[in-house]
Design a protein around this motif. Sequence first.
Motif, PDB file in Angstrom:
ATOM      1  N   THR A   1      16.281  50.460   7.183  1.00  0.00           N
ATOM      2  CA  THR A   1      17.180  50.355   8.332  1.00  0.00           C
ATOM      3  C   THR A   1      16.435  49.814   9.542  1.00  0.00           C
ATOM      4  OG1 THR A   1      18.480  52.243   7.547  1.00  0.00           O
ATOM      5  CG2 THR A   1      18.700  51.658   9.868  1.00  0.00           C
ATOM      6  N   VAL A   2      17.106  48.955  10.295  1.00  0.00           N
ATOM      7  CA  VAL A   2      16.589  48.501  11.579  1.00  0.00           C
ATOM      8  C   VAL A   2      17.676  48.676  12.639  1.00  0.00           C
ATOM      9  CG1 VAL A   2      17.253  46.100  11.149  1.00  0.00           C
ATOM     10  CG2 VAL A   2      15.494  46.597  12.835  1.00  0.00           C
ATOM     11  N   SER A   3      17.282  49.214  13.795  1.00  0.00           N
ATOM     12  CA  SER A   3      18.210  49.418  14.903  1.00  0.00           C
ATOM     13  C   SER A   3      17.860  48.458  16.030  1.00  0.00           C
ATOM     14  CB  SER A   3      18.130  50.866  15.411  1.00  0.00           C
ATOM     15  OG  SER A   3      18.537  51.764  14.391  1.00  0.00           O
ATOM     16  N   ILE A   4      18.896  47.871  16.640  1.00  0.00           N
ATOM     17  CA  ILE A   4      18.694  46.861  17.673  1.00  0.00           C
ATOM     18  C   ILE A   4      19.526  47.239  18.894  1.00  0.00           C
ATOM     19  CG2 ILE A   4      18.768  44.404  18.223  1.00  0.00           C
ATOM     20  CD1 ILE A   4      18.998  43.917  15.148  1.00  0.00           C
ATOM     21  N   PRO A   5      18.888  47.632  20.001  1.00  0.00           N
ATOM     22  CA  PRO A   5      19.649  47.904  21.225  1.00  0.00           C
ATOM     23  C   PRO A   5      20.234  46.604  21.796  1.00  0.00           C
ATOM     24  CG  PRO A   5      17.407  48.815  21.330  1.00  0.00           C
ATOM     25  CD  PRO A   5      17.454  47.876  20.160  1.00  0.00           C
ATOM     26  N   VAL A   6      21.459  46.655  22.230  1.00  0.00           N
ATOM     27  CA  VAL A   6      22.119  45.486  22.800  1.00  0.00           C
ATOM     28  C   VAL A   6      22.616  45.841  24.205  1.00  0.00           C
ATOM     29  CG1 VAL A   6      23.981  43.799  22.555  1.00  0.00           C
ATOM     30  CG2 VAL A   6      22.839  44.700  20.520  1.00  0.00           C
ATOM     31  N   LYS A   7      22.293  45.009  25.185  1.00  0.00           N
ATOM     32  CA  LYS A   7      22.680  45.255  26.567  1.00  0.00           C
ATOM     33  C   LYS A   7      23.224  43.976  27.187  1.00  0.00           C
ATOM     34  CE  LYS A   7      20.772  46.689  31.044  1.00  0.00           C
ATOM     35  NZ  LYS A   7      19.535  47.060  31.771  1.00  0.00           N
ATOM     36  N   TYR A   8      24.181  44.134  28.071  1.00  0.00           N
ATOM     37  CA  TYR A   8      24.719  42.975  28.793  1.00  0.00           C
ATOM     38  C   TYR A   8      23.912  42.740  30.060  1.00  0.00           C
ATOM     39  CZ  TYR A   8      27.734  40.111  31.722  1.00  0.00           C
ATOM     40  OH  TYR A   8      28.214  39.113  32.548  1.00  0.00           O
ATOM     41  N   ASP A   9      23.611  41.494  30.298  1.00  0.00           N
ATOM     42  CA  ASP A   9      23.035  41.085  31.573  1.00  0.00           C
ATOM     43  C   ASP A   9      23.074  39.564  31.625  1.00  0.00           C
ATOM     44  OD1 ASP A   9      21.914  41.082  34.063  1.00  0.00           O
ATOM     45  OD2 ASP A   9      20.225  42.389  33.523  1.00  0.00           O
ATOM     46  N   VAL A  10      23.155  39.029  32.821  1.00  0.00           N
ATOM     47  CA  VAL A  10      23.151  37.589  33.001  1.00  0.00           C
ATOM     48  C   VAL A  10      21.792  37.190  33.559  1.00  0.00           C
ATOM     49  CG1 VAL A  10      24.234  35.612  34.117  1.00  0.00           C
ATOM     50  CG2 VAL A  10      25.626  37.568  33.409  1.00  0.00           C
ATOM     51  N   LEU A  11      20.953  36.651  32.689  1.00  0.00           N
ATOM     52  CA  LEU A  11      19.628  36.221  33.084  1.00  0.00           C
ATOM     53  C   LEU A  11      19.528  34.709  32.913  1.00  0.00           C
ATOM     54  CD1 LEU A  11      17.482  38.991  31.333  1.00  0.00           C
ATOM     55  CD2 LEU A  11      18.126  38.867  33.753  1.00  0.00           C
ATOM     56  N   PRO A  12      18.772  34.049  33.743  1.00  0.00           N
ATOM     57  CA  PRO A  12      18.659  32.582  33.632  1.00  0.00           C
ATOM     58  C   PRO A  12      17.972  32.184  32.327  1.00  0.00           C
ATOM     59  CG  PRO A  12      17.034  33.432  35.178  1.00  0.00           C
ATOM     60  CD  PRO A  12      17.950  34.584  34.852  1.00  0.00           C
ATOM     61  N   ALA A  13      18.445  31.090  31.743  1.00  0.00           N
ATOM     62  CA  ALA A  13      17.872  30.612  30.478  1.00  0.00           C
ATOM     63  C   ALA A  13      16.541  29.926  30.736  1.00  0.00           C
ATOM     64  CB  ALA A  13      18.832  29.662  29.792  1.00  0.00           C
ATOM     65  N   ILE A  14      15.531  30.367  29.996  1.00  0.00           N
ATOM     66  CA  ILE A  14      14.214  29.720  30.033  1.00  0.00           C
ATOM     67  C   ILE A  14      14.105  28.698  28.905  1.00  0.00           C
ATOM     68  CG2 ILE A  14      11.725  30.106  29.815  1.00  0.00           C
ATOM     69  CD1 ILE A  14      12.157  32.884  31.019  1.00  0.00           C
ATOM     70  N   ILE A  15      14.711  29.050  27.761  1.00  0.00           N
ATOM     71  CA  ILE A  15      14.706  28.147  26.609  1.00  0.00           C
ATOM     72  C   ILE A  15      16.080  27.495  26.510  1.00  0.00           C
ATOM     73  CG2 ILE A  15      14.370  27.944  24.119  1.00  0.00           C
ATOM     74  CD1 ILE A  15      12.712  30.509  24.249  1.00  0.00           C
ATOM     75  N   ALA A  16      16.109  26.185  26.698  1.00  0.00           N
ATOM     76  CA  ALA A  16      17.383  25.461  26.716  1.00  0.00           C
ATOM     77  C   ALA A  16      17.898  25.211  25.307  1.00  0.00           C
ATOM     78  CB  ALA A  16      17.200  24.132  27.454  1.00  0.00           C
ATOM     79  N   GLN A  17      19.160  24.817  25.225  1.00  0.00           N
ATOM     80  CA  GLN A  17      19.741  24.429  23.942  1.00  0.00           C
ATOM     81  C   GLN A  17      19.046  23.183  23.406  1.00  0.00           C
ATOM     82  OE1 GLN A  17      23.869  23.947  25.173  1.00  0.00           O
ATOM     83  NE2 GLN A  17      24.471  25.597  23.793  1.00  0.00           N
ATOM     84  N   GLU A  18      19.105  23.035  22.075  1.00  0.00           N
ATOM     85  CA  GLU A  18      18.601  21.800  21.497  1.00  0.00           C
ATOM     86  C   GLU A  18      19.487  20.651  21.969  1.00  0.00           C
ATOM     87  OE1 GLU A  18      17.584  21.626  17.373  1.00  0.00           O
ATOM     88  OE2 GLU A  18      17.329  23.799  17.247  1.00  0.00           O
ATOM     89  N   PRO A  19      18.900  19.536  22.345  1.00  0.00           N
ATOM     90  CA  PRO A  19      19.713  18.420  22.854  1.00  0.00           C
ATOM     91  C   PRO A  19      20.618  17.845  21.778  1.00  0.00           C
ATOM     92  CG  PRO A  19      17.434  17.738  22.505  1.00  0.00           C
ATOM     93  CD  PRO A  19      17.461  19.229  22.333  1.00  0.00           C
ATOM     94  N   VAL A  20      21.822  17.464  22.162  1.00  0.00           N
ATOM     95  CA  VAL A  20      22.770  16.822  21.255  1.00  0.00           C
ATOM     96  C   VAL A  20      22.585  15.317  21.378  1.00  0.00           C
ATOM     97  CG1 VAL A  20      25.193  16.458  20.706  1.00  0.00           C
ATOM     98  CG2 VAL A  20      24.406  18.720  21.447  1.00  0.00           C
ATOM     99  N   LEU A  21      22.190  14.683  20.278  1.00  0.00           N
ATOM    100  CA  LEU A  21      21.854  13.270  20.313  1.00  0.00           C
ATOM    101  C   LEU A  21      22.995  12.380  19.842  1.00  0.00           C
ATOM    102  CD1 LEU A  21      18.224  13.518  18.872  1.00  0.00           C
ATOM    103  CD2 LEU A  21      18.940  13.504  21.264  1.00  0.00           C
ATOM    104  N   SER A  22      24.077  12.983  19.405  1.00  0.00           N
ATOM    105  CA  SER A  22      25.175  12.191  18.861  1.00  0.00           C
ATOM    106  C   SER A  22      26.448  12.369  19.676  1.00  0.00           C
ATOM    107  CB  SER A  22      25.446  12.597  17.413  1.00  0.00           C
ATOM    108  OG  SER A  22      26.615  11.973  16.931  1.00  0.00           O
ATOM    109  N   LYS A  23      27.267  11.352  19.665  1.00  0.00           N
ATOM    110  CA  LYS A  23      28.555  11.410  20.350  1.00  0.00           C
ATOM    111  C   LYS A  23      29.709  11.629  19.378  1.00  0.00           C
ATOM    112  CE  LYS A  23      28.926   6.354  20.226  1.00  0.00           C
ATOM    113  NZ  LYS A  23      29.052   5.115  21.024  1.00  0.00           N
ATOM    114  N   TYR A  24      29.392  11.756  18.063  1.00  0.00           N
ATOM    115  CA  TYR A  24      30.443  11.890  17.051  1.00  0.00           C
ATOM    116  C   TYR A  24      30.626  13.356  16.677  1.00  0.00           C
ATOM    117  CZ  TYR A  24      29.530   6.881  16.547  1.00  0.00           C
ATOM    118  OH  TYR A  24      29.349   5.550  16.784  1.00  0.00           O
ATOM    119  N   LEU A  25      31.721  13.936  17.095  1.00  0.00           N
ATOM    120  CA  LEU A  25      32.011  15.326  16.782  1.00  0.00           C
ATOM    121  C   LEU A  25      32.834  15.417  15.506  1.00  0.00           C
ATOM    122  CD1 LEU A  25      32.029  18.366  17.466  1.00  0.00           C
ATOM    123  CD2 LEU A  25      34.089  17.946  18.842  1.00  0.00           C
TER     124      LEU A  25
END
Length: 565
Positions: free
Chosen positions: A339-363
Motif C-alpha cells: 500500500t502507498v498513501s498520497i496526501p493531496v492538497k489544493y493550492d495555486v502555485l506558479p508553474a516552474i516546469i512548463a508543458q511540453e511544447p506543441v509543435l503541430s497545428k493538426y488536432l
Amino acid sequence: MKLHLFILLFSSFLFAQTEYPKDYFRSPLDIPMQLSGNFGELRPNHFHAGFDLKTMQKEGLNVYAVADGYVSRIKISTFGNGKTLYVTHANGYTSVYGHLQRAVDSIENFIKKTHYKEQSFEIEMYLKPGELVVKKGQLIALSGNTGASEGPHLHFEFRDNITEYIINPMLFGFDKLMKDTKKPMFSGIYVYPLDEATTVNQSKRPLLLNLVLQKDGTYTADKVVANGKIGFGINTFDYDDVSFNKNGVYKVQSFYNGTPNFGYQFDTYSFDEMRYVNALIDYSRYKKTQQRVQKLFMKNPFKLSIIKTGKSNGVLVAEPNLTALYRIEVSDFYGNKTTVSIPVKYDVLPAIIAQEPVLSKYLVKASKDCNFEKENMSVFFPAGTFYDDFYLNFDVTNDTLFLHDDTVPAHSNFTISIDDKKFTEAQREKLFIGSVGGGKIGYNATSRKGNVFTTKVKTLGKFALVLDTVPPVVSIAKPIEGKWISDKKTIQFTISDGLSGIKSYNGYLNGKWALFEYDNKTKKITHNFSDGIVAEGVNELKIIVMDNLGNSTIFETRFFRSQKP
C-alpha cells in the motif's frame, strides 16, 4: 454507516468471481511449476493470456493433458504461439499448450498427414469430439521454442468453451502448485496534470513521486499540491518464492478518502480487449523508456472489462479547501499486498516546469473521423482510432509521409493512400507502401487501383512507396551437391528477403512436395528425413521461395542418401 455499507457493496461488486473447479486439472508438466510470465502481464500490444511455464531452459520436456477431453484445434504457425494444441474438456473449458516442439503419437501423425495433404507448414485444424481423444495425464506433446517464443518454455492457458474468454489458471487451483509469500513492489508512482489549466507540484508535466517506507510496511509518497484535474500512475511488479523473476501484479485498487476510485483484477477477459493494454499504460513513456506505467484513470473511457470505476473514471479534482488522501493497493493472487498513501492538497502555485511544447497545428479528435492530405499522400483516421485527442505531426517531404511517431497508440486500423506519379506501369506491379525509418523497411499489405496505392496500418511513423524487384535469398551452410549425406537426420536452409518479406516457400524431393518447417527467429527451413520422402540413392531437391511482391528464387541441388542401416 451508509458510506461504510456503500464501500463494502462497491468492493464486492468490483471483483465478484465465478466459481471455478479447483481440483479438476493437473499440471501440464511433471516438474515443479515455475513462471517466467503470469496471467495478465503487460506485453507489447496485449495482456498475457496465460502462464509461461519454465522448462529448465531446454526443449523436449513431456507435456501432458491436464484433464480428459479431446484435441479440438491444432494450429501450426511461424508466429504467435507456434505449434499449439487445444484440448476441450467436458466441464466447459479448453486448455491450450503453445510453443511446442512437436506433438506425439497419434496427434503428431494426424498433424504430419495434414501438412502433406495441404502441402503447407502453416496449418489450422478444427476437430470433432471423438477424433483425437485424450486422457488426464496422457503425454500429448514435447515442449519447445516455436513461434514468437524468446526462449524454451511452455505457454499454457484456459479458455471458456462458450465465450472463448481466457481465464487465469490460478482460479483453477494452480496456486497450490507454487509458493508466494512476497509482496508486490512499486518501482514508481507518478502524478499527472490532466488539462492545460492544472499544475501539480509546480509542474505542468507528469512527475515521479518519492516514496518513504513506514514501520508497518506501507509507503507514503510526497504530498501532491495541485489545482484542477489530476490522475495517478504506477510502475509495479511481483515476485514469487520459486520463479526469481519479475511478474505482473494480480490486483490494483485505488481509494480516494477511503472510497474505491479505480481498480482492476486479472481474472478473465476477451481477446478483443487485448490491445487496450496501450490505453491502460502511459504509452508514450513506454515507447521512450520501456517502462510500463499503469494509469489509474481514463481521460476518455475505453471498454476494458476488467476496469471497475465510478463516474469520475479515476480522475481527481483538486479544489479549494481540499485536503484528501489517495491510497493505492497492489496485490498478488495469494493476498500479499503493498500500500502507498498520497496526501493531496489544493493550492495555486506558479508553474516552474512548463508543458511540453506543441509543435503541430493538426488536432486529431479521437471521437471524430479525421482526414489529412498533402501533395500526393493522404491519411484517414476513422472515429475511435485513438484513445485520446492529440496534436498530429503531419508532413510530406522527399516522397515520404511523416505521420507523427509511435508514441501515440492506435487501437484500430487507419488508411494511408499514395497517388504515384513517379514510377512506370511495370514498376507499379512491384510497389508497396512500406514503413520506413531506423534503417529498416516494414512491409504493409498494399492494394492498388490505377496509380493509387492504399494500405491499412495500426502504427504511426514514416511511410513511402518501396520498389521491390529483388528476389529472396536461399542458402545452405555446407553445400551438399553430389554428396552422400546418409548420416544426417535433417537438411536445413536459410531463406531471407530484405524488402517485402517472404510470402511462401515450398520444397520438393524428386518432384514430390516435402515438408520444411520454418523458424522465423533463425530464418531457417528444415526437412526431417524421417518423413520418408527421401529416396534410396540419388535425390533431386528443389526449393521455391516467393516474396510478397511475387519475386521468386528457385534453388536446386542433387544429393545421395542411403536409407539402409
